[in-house]
Design a protein around this motif. Sequence first.
Motif, PDB file in Angstrom:
ATOM      1  N   CYS A  62      78.161  78.362  64.433  1.00 37.35           N
ATOM      2  CA  CYS A  62      77.377  77.422  63.609  1.00 37.35           C
ATOM      3  C   CYS A  62      77.642  77.655  62.127  1.00 37.35           C
ATOM      4  O   CYS A  62      77.810  76.695  61.339  1.00 37.35           O
ATOM      5  CB  CYS A  62      75.883  77.586  63.911  1.00 37.35           C
ATOM      6  SG  CYS A  62      75.402  76.965  65.532  1.00 37.35           S
ATOM      7  N   TYR A 107      73.833  66.677  54.084  1.00 42.85           N
ATOM      8  CA  TYR A 107      73.140  66.372  55.343  1.00 42.85           C
ATOM      9  C   TYR A 107      74.009  66.673  56.551  1.00 42.85           C
ATOM     10  O   TYR A 107      73.566  67.247  57.551  1.00 42.85           O
ATOM     11  CB  TYR A 107      72.705  64.901  55.352  1.00 42.85           C
ATOM     12  CG  TYR A 107      71.605  64.604  54.369  1.00 42.85           C
ATOM     13  CD1 TYR A 107      70.321  65.094  54.574  1.00 42.85           C
ATOM     14  CD2 TYR A 107      71.836  63.842  53.227  1.00 42.85           C
ATOM     15  CE1 TYR A 107      69.302  64.837  53.665  1.00 42.85           C
ATOM     16  CE2 TYR A 107      70.829  63.570  52.320  1.00 42.85           C
ATOM     17  CZ  TYR A 107      69.553  64.078  52.547  1.00 42.85           C
ATOM     18  OH  TYR A 107      68.552  63.839  51.653  1.00 42.85           O
ATOM     19  N   ALA A 108      75.270  66.242  56.503  1.00 39.55           N
ATOM     20  CA  ALA A 108      76.182  66.500  57.623  1.00 39.55           C
ATOM     21  C   ALA A 108      76.427  67.999  57.790  1.00 39.55           C
ATOM     22  O   ALA A 108      76.512  68.524  58.902  1.00 39.55           O
ATOM     23  CB  ALA A 108      77.508  65.777  57.408  1.00 39.55           C
ATOM     24  N   VAL A 144      74.403  70.350  57.254  1.00 35.30           N
ATOM     25  CA  VAL A 144      73.220  70.984  57.875  1.00 35.30           C
ATOM     26  C   VAL A 144      72.998  70.482  59.294  1.00 35.30           C
ATOM     27  O   VAL A 144      72.731  71.253  60.230  1.00 35.30           O
ATOM     28  CB  VAL A 144      71.969  70.727  57.008  1.00 35.30           C
ATOM     29  CG1 VAL A 144      70.715  71.254  57.721  1.00 35.30           C
ATOM     30  CG2 VAL A 144      72.125  71.379  55.650  1.00 35.30           C
ATOM     31  N   LEU A 145      73.111  69.161  59.490  1.00 32.41           N
ATOM     32  CA  LEU A 145      72.768  68.578  60.788  1.00 32.41           C
ATOM     33  C   LEU A 145      73.742  68.976  61.900  1.00 32.41           C
ATOM     34  O   LEU A 145      73.333  69.252  63.034  1.00 32.41           O
ATOM     35  CB  LEU A 145      72.711  67.050  60.667  1.00 32.41           C
ATOM     36  CG  LEU A 145      71.510  66.476  59.907  1.00 32.41           C
ATOM     37  CD1 LEU A 145      71.616  64.960  59.782  1.00 32.41           C
ATOM     38  CD2 LEU A 145      70.221  66.841  60.637  1.00 32.41           C
ATOM     39  N   VAL A 146      75.037  68.976  61.608  1.00 36.05           N
ATOM     40  CA  VAL A 146      76.014  69.293  62.665  1.00 36.05           C
ATOM     41  C   VAL A 146      75.815  70.702  63.216  1.00 36.05           C
ATOM     42  O   VAL A 146      75.735  70.899  64.435  1.00 36.05           O
ATOM     43  CB  VAL A 146      77.454  69.066  62.149  1.00 36.05           C
ATOM     44  CG1 VAL A 146      78.471  69.585  63.160  1.00 36.05           C
ATOM     45  CG2 VAL A 146      77.696  67.589  61.870  1.00 36.05           C
ATOM     46  N   CYS A 192      73.125  72.459  63.145  1.00 34.58           N
ATOM     47  CA  CYS A 192      71.816  72.474  63.845  1.00 34.58           C
ATOM     48  C   CYS A 192      71.933  71.845  65.224  1.00 34.58           C
ATOM     49  O   CYS A 192      71.329  72.323  66.197  1.00 34.58           O
ATOM     50  CB  CYS A 192      70.766  71.738  63.008  1.00 34.58           C
ATOM     51  SG  CYS A 192      70.247  72.648  61.536  1.00 34.58           S
ATOM     52  N   PHE A 193      72.700  70.750  65.325  1.00 41.08           N
ATOM     53  CA  PHE A 193      72.888  70.101  66.623  1.00 41.08           C
ATOM     54  C   PHE A 193      73.626  71.030  67.587  1.00 41.08           C
ATOM     55  O   PHE A 193      73.277  71.135  68.773  1.00 41.08           O
ATOM     56  CB  PHE A 193      73.659  68.791  66.432  1.00 41.08           C
ATOM     57  CG  PHE A 193      73.948  68.062  67.718  1.00 41.08           C
ATOM     58  CD1 PHE A 193      72.934  67.379  68.381  1.00 41.08           C
ATOM     59  CD2 PHE A 193      75.219  68.083  68.281  1.00 41.08           C
ATOM     60  CE1 PHE A 193      73.178  66.721  69.576  1.00 41.08           C
ATOM     61  CE2 PHE A 193      75.463  67.440  69.475  1.00 41.08           C
ATOM     62  CZ  PHE A 193      74.448  66.747  70.133  1.00 41.08           C
TER      63      PHE A 193
END
Length: 342
Positions: free
Chosen positions: A21, A36-37, A39-41, A43-44
């Motif tokens: 991660c 945003y990308a 952080v979000l990727v 996290c996913f």
Amino acid sequence: MSLSAYLRDNLAAIGVGVLCCLGVAGMLAVLGVGVYATVLVPCFVALCGAVVLGLGYVRRRRFYTELARIVEDLDRTYFASELVEEPGFLEGRLAHEALEAVGKAAADDVAFHRRQAESYRDYIELWIHEIKTPIAAAHLMTADLHGGVASKLKAELDRIESYVEQALYYARSTSLARDYAIRELSLADAVRTACKKNARYLIERGTTPSIEVGDGVTVFADASWLSFALGQVLVNAAKYGATSVRFTVREEGAGTSAARTVLEIADDGPGIPAADVPRVFDRGFTGKNGRAQGSATGMGLYLVATLCEKMGLGVGLASEEGTGTRVMLAFPHDRRRMDDQV
């Protein structure tokens, strides 16, 4: 299996997942795809890893919890593989296959030793029946002999016969087969039979039995097993110096489902030390008195307890040094209750 134990077991995989991660987040930051990308990727990816870990925990927990419960409840744990459903994950299937292999090996080993034990018991019973013939012949040969030597010889033959009979009942008590029959019988007759059978030994030791059991008192038991058990109690009392043995009977719990007839056998012997009383029914236990007496085997009261248990009878003992010993046999009135115990 606890969640903490599962996480500790998968600590390496969790560490690799965290590094992945962080690596993904670093690459996205270098590529400039946006905060945003970035952080979000990761996290996913972390969420997907957590779901996989959670599903694995649920599947494994179900299997290991069921296995632990069954092993705890079973007397013969080698049957566990027959009761646990084969799990869907690889380690569980391997564990299940190992359990099956171990269970089969253990069952085969138990069956082998059981066959050996049964063969040995059959041989002992056959030997005992064969040895009774020369003992009976020796009794006939000494019947017309008189004098002190003849009396001693007859007493020794009685002692040999008693030990042979003890071995026979021990062999039968270890058998899975029920070679006894519970019938209604006269308690007084059973007591008289035991006294008559051991009369010579009682006379030799100077022990006088006193039977205070009415002819109308009946109990449920096997006649030969009960007479043998009573004889063992009698011989024990005489062996340790009792001059009198008193048989009395009483009823307890009349009118209730726990109603029973209690036969009490009280002697005026030296009594049993308090430290030895809890162990008097243990196999081979002789105690302080037995060691001092020298010829004790520690099998008499053990056989009494074993035979009473098989017949569904209760047995207890109370004693105090210097005041004698009391042995109590309890005969349940409710035949159905006794059948449940046998």
